[in-house]
Design a protein around this motif. Structure first.
Motif, short mmCIF file in Angstrom:
data_model
loop_
_atom_site.label_atom_id
_atom_site.label_comp_id
_atom_site.label_asym_id
_atom_site.label_seq_id
_atom_site.Cartn_x
_atom_site.Cartn_y
_atom_site.Cartn_z
N ARG A 91 0.83 -1.21 0.00
CA ARG A 91 0.00 0.00 0.00
C ARG A 91 0.87 1.26 0.00
NH1 ARG A 91 -2.85 -3.02 4.18
NH2 ARG A 91 -4.71 -3.99 3.29
N ALA A 92 1.92 1.24 0.82
CA ALA A 92 2.79 2.42 0.93
C ALA A 92 3.54 2.68 -0.38
CB ALA A 92 3.78 2.22 2.07
N ILE A 93 3.99 1.61 -1.05
CA ILE A 93 4.76 1.76 -2.30
C ILE A 93 3.87 2.25 -3.44
CG2 ILE A 93 6.12 0.53 -4.04
CD1 ILE A 93 6.96 -1.43 -1.75
N LEU A 94 2.63 1.73 -3.51
CA LEU A 94 1.76 2.02 -4.65
C LEU A 94 0.97 3.32 -4.50
CD1 LEU A 94 0.31 -1.50 -5.57
CD2 LEU A 94 2.37 -0.38 -6.40
N ASP A 95 0.83 3.81 -3.27
CA ASP A 95 -0.01 4.99 -3.05
C ASP A 95 0.41 6.21 -3.89
OD1 ASP A 95 -2.11 6.47 -1.96
OD2 ASP A 95 -0.94 7.08 -0.21
N PRO A 96 1.71 6.54 -4.01
CA PRO A 96 2.09 7.73 -4.78
C PRO A 96 2.15 7.51 -6.29
CG PRO A 96 3.74 7.17 -3.09
CD PRO A 96 2.88 5.99 -3.30
N VAL A 97 1.95 6.28 -6.76
CA VAL A 97 2.09 5.99 -8.20
C VAL A 97 0.97 6.69 -8.98
CG1 VAL A 97 1.96 4.15 -9.94
CG2 VAL A 97 3.24 3.78 -7.82
N SER A 98 1.34 7.31 -10.09
CA SER A 98 0.33 7.95 -10.94
C SER A 98 -0.42 6.89 -11.73
CB SER A 98 1.00 8.92 -11.91
OG SER A 98 0.11 9.26 -12.95
N PRO A 99 -1.75 6.86 -11.65
CA PRO A 99 -2.50 5.87 -12.44
C PRO A 99 -2.19 5.99 -13.94
CG PRO A 99 -3.93 6.89 -10.81
CD PRO A 99 -2.64 7.66 -10.78
N GLU A 100 -1.92 7.21 -14.42
CA GLU A 100 -1.64 7.41 -15.85
C GLU A 100 -0.38 6.67 -16.29
OE1 GLU A 100 -2.93 8.99 -18.74
OE2 GLU A 100 -4.70 8.67 -17.50
N SER A 101 0.52 6.39 -15.35
CA SER A 101 1.76 5.69 -15.72
C SER A 101 1.48 4.26 -16.16
CB SER A 101 2.75 5.69 -14.55
OG SER A 101 2.24 4.95 -13.44
N LEU A 102 0.27 3.75 -15.88
CA LEU A 102 -0.10 2.39 -16.29
C LEU A 102 -0.64 2.33 -17.72
CD1 LEU A 102 -1.89 1.37 -12.96
CD2 LEU A 102 0.39 0.68 -13.69
N ARG A 103 -0.92 3.49 -18.31
CA ARG A 103 -1.51 3.54 -19.65
C ARG A 103 -0.68 2.78 -20.70
NH1 ARG A 103 -5.46 6.27 -21.94
NH2 ARG A 103 -5.79 7.41 -20.00
N PRO A 104 0.66 2.97 -20.75
CA PRO A 104 1.43 2.25 -21.77
C PRO A 104 1.32 0.73 -21.67
CG PRO A 104 2.74 4.03 -20.83
CD PRO A 104 1.51 3.90 -19.98
N LEU A 181 -10.28 -1.16 -22.23
CA LEU A 181 -9.21 -0.20 -22.44
C LEU A 181 -8.89 0.48 -21.10
CD1 LEU A 181 -10.38 1.47 -25.78
CD2 LEU A 181 -8.93 -0.53 -25.47
N MET A 182 -7.83 1.25 -21.09
CA MET A 182 -7.46 1.99 -19.87
C MET A 182 -8.64 2.85 -19.43
SD MET A 182 -4.91 3.18 -17.79
CE MET A 182 -4.69 4.64 -16.76
N PRO A 183 -9.15 2.65 -18.19
CA PRO A 183 -10.29 3.43 -17.73
C PRO A 183 -9.89 4.87 -17.41
CG PRO A 183 -9.46 2.07 -15.95
CD PRO A 183 -8.64 1.72 -17.16
N GLU A 184 -10.86 5.73 -17.29
CA GLU A 184 -10.62 7.12 -16.89
C GLU A 184 -11.21 7.32 -15.49
OE1 GLU A 184 -9.24 10.94 -16.89
OE2 GLU A 184 -8.82 9.40 -18.40
N ALA A 185 -10.34 7.62 -14.54
CA ALA A 185 -10.80 7.82 -13.17
C ALA A 185 -11.64 9.09 -13.07
CB ALA A 185 -9.60 7.92 -12.24
N ILE A 186 -12.74 9.00 -12.35
CA ILE A 186 -13.57 10.18 -12.04
C ILE A 186 -13.17 10.58 -10.63
CG2 ILE A 186 -15.93 11.08 -11.86
CD1 ILE A 186 -16.83 8.77 -13.67
#
Length: 445
Positions: A91-104, A181-186
């Motif tokens: 949880r601590a490692i993944l919390d700051p990750v940008s969701p957009e970085s998963l798009r590729p 496809l990559m979802p868009e967070a609301i």
């Protein structure tokens, strides 16, 4: 695992679309995401992301259950994960990750589907793909919240915090599988106090879709809330056609225009009988009518449809920018009705077939909730690719009869035996295997 009886041939498949090849592809994608931490770390960001992906791939009931059942041997051989973080560290490692970085990573899996010509059977109309968009909620609490949470203030002053996303999937009326496809967070947008909404998310999604897939031809299908002038103008701006639901209660002006067109003799009726199913398909359609009074310049084509069965009549209505004729109205109707696949084949599958979509695996203070939901969709994309392209996966599924049993048996083997690949695991499920006696590790010192 003992001797496996090879009485039948292993079903052949496209190796680059096998689970093992896709797991390697996903891991390579994770390796390109920069780690926000400085200095030496015990668990790499790649291992943390791959561990979370493995949790959803294995359909673990929760992050806590995944932590308790950690089998690092198989997580290394099958998922390439050398160090698996405990639940708190993950949880601590993944919390700051940008969701957009998963798009590729989504793009790379989609690219494999394209290269393997697996998308060809999903083409719906004149080389266009049918793309369903729909919003869904996956978290709600009156106490837990993060910087990304939307919120609703109630009359009594209490606040409900929640998360939603705009999901998207390529579907086909005749194909069971969907390609998410990559979802868009609301989510709460930086610098704004007003809640984000599905309409804004759709605008962002379409812009990113075109950037990711500049040459693909899409027909977007959505529910009636999307049949508004700004959205209908946005879609053609990005080269997308549309088939959008409409309801008479929400679009009274539009339906008055259809009535006026009927009086003027511009409306076409068409009927098609399906004697085998005992159904009559009745259509009324008209081209080139204004969507609403305030935007008479936005012109649409309207399809009204009644499915008439022995016991009931079901009405449906859509607007589209595709010119409607007797030749294509039945096909367009099937495209409009395929919108239910984002509900049934996507969200309901995630909620009810072992993915635990609405289970809170941890909320975090920044992006954790969104990152975990996005990783779940990525695992679902890999699973749907297996279902579409892997004969071995389909054979195991057919043998066991249900997805729930498939995931259950898969997890049991994964945690009880030393395995070198997902293919080895699926072959064991398909053919059966000899259960060896337990080997006891006794300290004789």
């Amino acid at each position: 695992m003992g001797g496996v009886t090879m009485s039948i041939m292993v079903p052949k498949g496209r190796k680059h679309l096998s689970a093992d090849a896709l797991f390697r592809l996903v891991r390579r994608g994770f390796e390109h995401i920069p780690d926000h931490r400085c200095g030496d770390v015990d668990v790499s960001l790649t291992d943390a992301l791959m561990s979370a992906f493995a949790m959803f791939s294995l359909k673990s009931p929760s992050l806590l259950a995944f932590d308790k059942e950690r089998a690092e041997g198989n997580l290394e051989t099958i998922y390439g994960t050398q160090h698996v973080p405990c639940d708190t560290s993950m949880r601590a490692i993944l919390d700051p990750v940008s969701p957009e970085s998963l798009r590729p990573v989504f793009k790379s899996v989609f690219g494999q589907l394209q290269r393997g010509k697996a998308l060809e059977e999903m083409a719906f109309l004149d080389g266009h793909y049918l793309l369903c968009l729909d919003g869904t909620g996956y978290f709600s609490s009156q106490t837990i919240h993060c910087a990304s949470c939307l919120h609703k203030v109630h009359r009594n002053g209490s606040i409900t915090y929640y998360h939603q996303m705009l999901g998207a999937a390529i579907v086909h009326p005749d194909v069971r599988e969907v390609i998410p496809l990559m979802p868009e967070a609301i989510v709460q947008q930086d610098g704004t106090e007003k809640n984000d909404c599905e309409r804004n998310a759709a605008k962002r999604f379409i812009a990113k879709l075109r950037k990711d897939h500049p040459h693909l031809k899409f027909i977007v299908t959505e529910e009636s809330l999307s049949s508004n002038a700004p959205h209908i103008e946005t879609l053609p701006d990005y080269g997308c056609h549309y088939i959008l639901g409409v309801k008479e209660g929400d679009h009274s002006y539009l339906f008055h225009q259809v009535q006026a067109a009927e009086h003027a003799g511009r409306v076409t009726y068409y009927e098609r009988h399906d004697r085998a199913a005992g159904l009559v398909h009745r259509f009324r359609f008209v081209n080139d009518v204004p969507l609403n009074a305030s935007r008479a310049d936005v012109r649409v084509n309207v399809i009204e449809y009644w499915e008439i069965g022995p016991d009931k009549v079901q009405p449906f209505s859509w607007v589209t920018d595709l010119r409607v004729s007797k030749r294509n109205v039945y096909k367009l109707m099937r495209g409009g009705r395929a919108r239910w696949k984002i509900e049934n084949e996507t969200f309901n599958t995630l909620k009810n077939q072992g993915y635990h979509f609405e289970h809170n695996d941890g909320h975090g203070e920044q992006n954790l909730s969104v990152v975990l939901a996005t990783l779940m969709l990525l695992a679902f994309l890999v699973d749907q690719t297996q279902q579409l392209c892997c004969a071995l996966f389909r054979a195991v599924w057919a043998k066991l009869g249900s997805k729930r049993l498939l995931w259950e048996r898969m997890r049991a083997l994964f945690y009880d035996y030393r395995l070198e690949s997902m293919r080895e695991l699926l072959e064991a499920l398909l053919y059966g295997f000899e259960k060896s006696h337990p080997v006891l590790r006794i300290d004789t010192s």
